[in-house]
Scaffold this motif. Structure first.
Motif, PDB file in Angstrom:
ATOM      1  N   TRP A 291       5.683 -13.796 -11.057  1.00  0.00           N
ATOM      2  CA  TRP A 291       7.263 -13.874 -10.396  1.00  0.00           C
ATOM      3  C   TRP A 291       7.743 -15.159 -10.754  1.00  0.00           C
ATOM      4  CZ3 TRP A 291       9.686 -16.804  -6.761  1.00  0.00           C
ATOM      5  CH2 TRP A 291      10.873 -16.274  -6.394  1.00  0.00           C
ATOM      6  N   ILE A 292       6.920 -16.298 -10.358  1.00  0.00           N
ATOM      7  CA  ILE A 292       7.319 -17.589 -10.350  1.00  0.00           C
ATOM      8  C   ILE A 292       7.794 -18.015 -11.828  1.00  0.00           C
ATOM      9  CG2 ILE A 292       6.518 -20.026 -10.387  1.00  0.00           C
ATOM     10  CD1 ILE A 292       4.888 -19.170  -8.026  1.00  0.00           C
ATOM     11  N   GLU A 293       7.016 -17.492 -13.036  1.00  0.00           N
ATOM     12  CA  GLU A 293       7.486 -17.684 -14.289  1.00  0.00           C
ATOM     13  C   GLU A 293       8.586 -17.163 -14.586  1.00  0.00           C
ATOM     14  OE1 GLU A 293       5.550 -16.703 -18.914  1.00  0.00           O
ATOM     15  OE2 GLU A 293       4.459 -16.003 -16.882  1.00  0.00           O
ATOM     16  N   ARG A 294       8.743 -15.988 -14.079  1.00  0.00           N
ATOM     17  CA  ARG A 294      10.254 -15.178 -14.397  1.00  0.00           C
ATOM     18  C   ARG A 294      11.405 -15.707 -13.581  1.00  0.00           C
ATOM     19  NH1 ARG A 294      13.229 -12.310 -10.566  1.00  0.00           N
ATOM     20  NH2 ARG A 294      11.590 -10.656 -10.231  1.00  0.00           N
ATOM     21  N   ALA A 295      11.057 -16.226 -12.486  1.00  0.00           N
ATOM     22  CA  ALA A 295      12.136 -16.848 -11.593  1.00  0.00           C
ATOM     23  C   ALA A 295      12.444 -18.184 -12.053  1.00  0.00           C
ATOM     24  CB  ALA A 295      11.742 -16.857 -10.085  1.00  0.00           C
ATOM     25  N   SER A 296      11.659 -19.020 -12.329  1.00  0.00           N
ATOM     26  CA  SER A 296      11.848 -20.294 -12.958  1.00  0.00           C
ATOM     27  C   SER A 296      12.610 -20.362 -14.228  1.00  0.00           C
ATOM     28  CB  SER A 296      10.339 -21.112 -13.187  1.00  0.00           C
ATOM     29  OG  SER A 296       9.543 -20.536 -14.131  1.00  0.00           O
ATOM     30  N   ALA A 297      12.549 -19.472 -15.224  1.00  0.00           N
ATOM     31  CA  ALA A 297      13.485 -19.403 -16.373  1.00  0.00           C
ATOM     32  C   ALA A 297      14.736 -19.214 -15.768  1.00  0.00           C
ATOM     33  CB  ALA A 297      12.744 -18.207 -17.209  1.00  0.00           C
ATOM     34  N   GLN A 298      15.048 -17.888 -14.748  1.00  0.00           N
ATOM     35  CA  GLN A 298      16.181 -17.767 -14.382  1.00  0.00           C
ATOM     36  C   GLN A 298      16.910 -19.016 -13.791  1.00  0.00           C
ATOM     37  OE1 GLN A 298      14.770 -14.543 -12.028  1.00  0.00           O
ATOM     38  NE2 GLN A 298      16.317 -13.253 -12.888  1.00  0.00           N
ATOM     39  N   LEU A 299      16.141 -19.573 -12.950  1.00  0.00           N
ATOM     40  CA  LEU A 299      16.595 -20.873 -12.321  1.00  0.00           C
ATOM     41  C   LEU A 299      17.009 -21.927 -13.240  1.00  0.00           C
ATOM     42  CD1 LEU A 299      14.373 -21.050  -9.003  1.00  0.00           C
ATOM     43  CD2 LEU A 299      16.934 -20.404  -9.178  1.00  0.00           C
ATOM     44  N   ALA A 300      16.301 -22.173 -14.345  1.00  0.00           N
ATOM     45  CA  ALA A 300      16.263 -23.144 -15.268  1.00  0.00           C
ATOM     46  C   ALA A 300      17.924 -22.798 -16.011  1.00  0.00           C
ATOM     47  CB  ALA A 300      15.253 -23.122 -16.375  1.00  0.00           C
ATOM     48  N   THR A 301      18.289 -21.671 -16.362  1.00  0.00           N
ATOM     49  CA  THR A 301      19.400 -21.250 -16.859  1.00  0.00           C
ATOM     50  C   THR A 301      20.647 -21.834 -16.206  1.00  0.00           C
ATOM     51  OG1 THR A 301      18.745 -19.453 -18.070  1.00  0.00           O
ATOM     52  CG2 THR A 301      21.161 -19.700 -17.994  1.00  0.00           C
ATOM     53  N   ALA A 302      20.520 -21.534 -14.762  1.00  0.00           N
ATOM     54  CA  ALA A 302      21.561 -22.022 -13.741  1.00  0.00           C
ATOM     55  C   ALA A 302      21.535 -23.327 -13.559  1.00  0.00           C
ATOM     56  CB  ALA A 302      21.213 -21.302 -12.264  1.00  0.00           C
ATOM     57  N   VAL A 303      20.304 -24.268 -13.568  1.00  0.00           N
ATOM     58  CA  VAL A 303      20.327 -25.845 -13.458  1.00  0.00           C
ATOM     59  C   VAL A 303      20.967 -26.303 -14.781  1.00  0.00           C
ATOM     60  CG1 VAL A 303      18.711 -27.520 -13.397  1.00  0.00           C
ATOM     61  CG2 VAL A 303      18.270 -25.521 -11.926  1.00  0.00           C
ATOM     62  N   HIS A 304      20.596 -25.727 -15.663  1.00  0.00           N
ATOM     63  CA  HIS A 304      21.288 -26.431 -16.980  1.00  0.00           C
ATOM     64  C   HIS A 304      22.664 -26.382 -16.905  1.00  0.00           C
ATOM     65  CE1 HIS A 304      21.409 -26.168 -21.896  1.00  0.00           C
ATOM     66  NE2 HIS A 304      21.430 -27.316 -21.152  1.00  0.00           N
ATOM     67  N   SER A 305      23.222 -25.365 -16.627  1.00  0.00           N
ATOM     68  CA  SER A 305      24.565 -25.080 -16.279  1.00  0.00           C
ATOM     69  C   SER A 305      25.030 -25.940 -15.382  1.00  0.00           C
ATOM     70  CB  SER A 305      25.173 -23.847 -16.200  1.00  0.00           C
ATOM     71  OG  SER A 305      26.718 -23.466 -15.941  1.00  0.00           O
ATOM     72  N   GLY A 306      24.745 -25.970 -14.181  1.00  0.00           N
ATOM     73  CA  GLY A 306      25.122 -26.997 -13.214  1.00  0.00           C
ATOM     74  C   GLY A 306      25.123 -28.517 -13.695  1.00  0.00           C
ATOM     75  N   VAL A 307      23.863 -28.869 -14.426  1.00  0.00           N
ATOM     76  CA  VAL A 307      23.846 -30.144 -14.968  1.00  0.00           C
ATOM     77  C   VAL A 307      24.971 -30.617 -15.762  1.00  0.00           C
ATOM     78  CG1 VAL A 307      22.511 -32.003 -15.987  1.00  0.00           C
ATOM     79  CG2 VAL A 307      21.472 -30.401 -14.426  1.00  0.00           C
ATOM     80  N   ALA A 308      25.104 -29.765 -16.542  1.00  0.00           N
ATOM     81  CA  ALA A 308      26.269 -29.826 -17.607  1.00  0.00           C
ATOM     82  C   ALA A 308      27.594 -30.297 -17.036  1.00  0.00           C
ATOM     83  CB  ALA A 308      26.384 -28.644 -18.733  1.00  0.00           C
ATOM     84  N   TRP A 309      27.930 -29.306 -16.047  1.00  0.00           N
ATOM     85  CA  TRP A 309      29.209 -29.350 -15.152  1.00  0.00           C
ATOM     86  C   TRP A 309      29.202 -30.404 -14.353  1.00  0.00           C
ATOM     87  CZ3 TRP A 309      33.650 -27.127 -16.343  1.00  0.00           C
ATOM     88  CH2 TRP A 309      33.795 -26.037 -16.987  1.00  0.00           C
ATOM     89  N   LEU A 310      28.067 -30.813 -13.451  1.00  0.00           N
ATOM     90  CA  LEU A 310      28.136 -31.670 -12.272  1.00  0.00           C
ATOM     91  C   LEU A 310      27.707 -33.201 -12.666  1.00  0.00           C
ATOM     92  CD1 LEU A 310      27.474 -28.663  -9.886  1.00  0.00           C
ATOM     93  CD2 LEU A 310      29.875 -29.836 -10.399  1.00  0.00           C
ATOM     94  N   ASP A 311      26.708 -32.953 -13.442  1.00  0.00           N
ATOM     95  CA  ASP A 311      26.037 -34.259 -13.671  1.00  0.00           C
ATOM     96  C   ASP A 311      25.322 -34.969 -12.197  1.00  0.00           C
ATOM     97  OD1 ASP A 311      24.979 -36.541 -15.319  1.00  0.00           O
ATOM     98  OD2 ASP A 311      26.692 -37.727 -14.533  1.00  0.00           O
ATOM     99  N   PRO A 312      24.448 -34.128 -11.805  1.00  0.00           N
ATOM    100  CA  PRO A 312      23.996 -34.517 -10.369  1.00  0.00           C
ATOM    101  C   PRO A 312      22.639 -35.506 -10.825  1.00  0.00           C
ATOM    102  CG  PRO A 312      22.984 -32.452 -10.995  1.00  0.00           C
ATOM    103  CD  PRO A 312      24.126 -32.538 -12.133  1.00  0.00           C
TER     104      PRO A 312
END
Length: 378
Positions: A291-312
């Motif tokens: 589950w961690i392997e699958r969930a981390s891949a899902q979160l990484a996609t959201a993180v990548h998008s958030g970083v591109a837009w928001l530069d935290p």
């Protein structure tokens, strides 16, 4: 419409600047405060005297190392000048926390609560706070207010009206601030639970001292998020910034605590709530790892998008999950993002696992009045 209540404590812009600097950077000598804030020494002395009289700052014992001339005495945030309360409702129980002006927890409590009526919630909370005031003398301090974290998004651009989860259905689309203040007779702030968690994660000293902006993912019954931008909670035009659950439809596998719980049940585990997850980690290690392997891949996609837009400056993986699970998710998300960020030469955010876990929501709720007093929230 009732007039919005506000805490008794009102600070000037200059006083807020001093308090914010001390909160971020820790104990600081007056001479350095004056230089950093570009305030003349006499004015800075007057400001710190005013804040000391309010119980908001105090002198820190001087270092034993002696130097030529009069030793400097740093000032730091004091706790006894104010206190605030945070509360939230979970399926079947109520949680509250009392913090002082430093943000340190004075008291935590939880009790069964099956009644969904917000007025019953307010009366239950009022009785508990009155008992605490009598037992611990909290009323002798300066009360800042009550923050209430709600699992639900804002309706019609009004942060006090929420479309809520089913276990608090009576809270749906009503003026929550006015309803609760009418019973409690105290200032009340309503905030989304994941946004409150983001505030708590940001106020961790190791985060606040290093970063001005952070992106937080909160994994619990759903998937939520929050953004601190330039030291303020960014809510968006319709007060729904961070509704990242929309990226993960509920009819599909998603990186939420309930999804993990259902995955474990399908594997034969006996688990009725998120509180049972910790005890299943040894017996169902392979299920957790998958589950961690699958969930981390899902979160990484959201993180990548958030970083591109928001530069935290940082990303925090938080939630009502065992800390070992949050740590594993953060580690794998960081590995995924390392590949996604490959070839990008600008700085990229550090990814943290929360040390607060499920406590982030109620602590963030308690921090909401304090954050408002400091003028950081519109």
């Amino acid at each position: 419409m009732p007039v919005m209540m506000r805490p008794q404590l009102q600070l000037s812009d200059a006083q807020r600047r001093v308090v914010q600097h001390l909160r971020i950077h820790g104990p600081t000598a007056r001479v350095h405060l004056a230089q950093t804030l570009d305030i003349n020494a006499a004015t800075l002395t007057r400001l710190t005297q005013q804040l000391s009289a309010l119980g908001l700052v105090e002198e820190t014992p001087a270092s034993p190392v002696t130097v030529r001339g009069r030793p400097t005495v740093p000032v730091s945030i004091a706790g006894h000048g104010g206190w605030s309360v945070g509360a939230t409702v979970h399926p079947g129980w109520l949680e509250l926390a009392v913090i002082d002006f430093r943000g340190q927890v004075l008291f935590e409590d939880s009790r069964p609560f099956a009644q969904g009526d917000p007025k019953v919630f307010a009366r239950t909370l009022d009785e508990r706070l009155r008992a605490l005031a009598a037992e611990r003398g909290f009323m002798r301090g300066r009360f800042l207010g009550l923050g209430v974290a709600v699992a639900g998004y804002a309706i019609g651009g009004d942060r006090n009206r929420r479309s809520v989860v089913d276990w608090i259905a009576p809270w749906d689309d009503i003026p929550l601030q006015q309803v609760l203040e009418s019973v409690l007779d105290m200032p009340v702030w309503i905030e989304n639970d994941a946004a409150a968690a983001a505030l708590a994660e940001y106020y961790r000293p190791e985060i606040m001292s290093r970063h001005r902006s952070i992106l937080v993912f909160f994994l619990g019954h759903g998937v939520g998020g929050g953004l601190i931008a330039e030291r303020d909670l960014f809510v968006g035009e319709f007060h729904n910034a961070g509704e990242v659950g929309r990226l993960f439809p509920g009819d599909q596998p998603r990186p939420s605590g309930i999804d993990l719980l259902q995955t474990l049940r399908h594997a034969g585990a006996e688990a009725s709530s998120l509180a049972d997850l910790e005890g299943l980690m040894d017996s169902h290690r392979a299920v957790f790892d998958a589950w961690i392997e699958r969930a981390s891949a899902q979160l990484a996609t959201a993180v990548h998008s958030g970083v591109a837009w928001l530069d935290p400056g940082a990303v925090v993986i938080s939630g009502a999950l065992p800390r070992a699970v949050l740590a594993a998710l953060a580690e794998q998300v960081e590995a995924h993002c390392g590949r996604l960020f490959a070839g990008y030469r600008a700085p990229t955010p550090r990814i943290y696992a929360s040390s607060l876990a499920s406590k982030a929501v109620v602590l963030g709720a308690a921090l909401t009045p304090l954050h408002d007093v400091l003028g950081a929230r519109g």
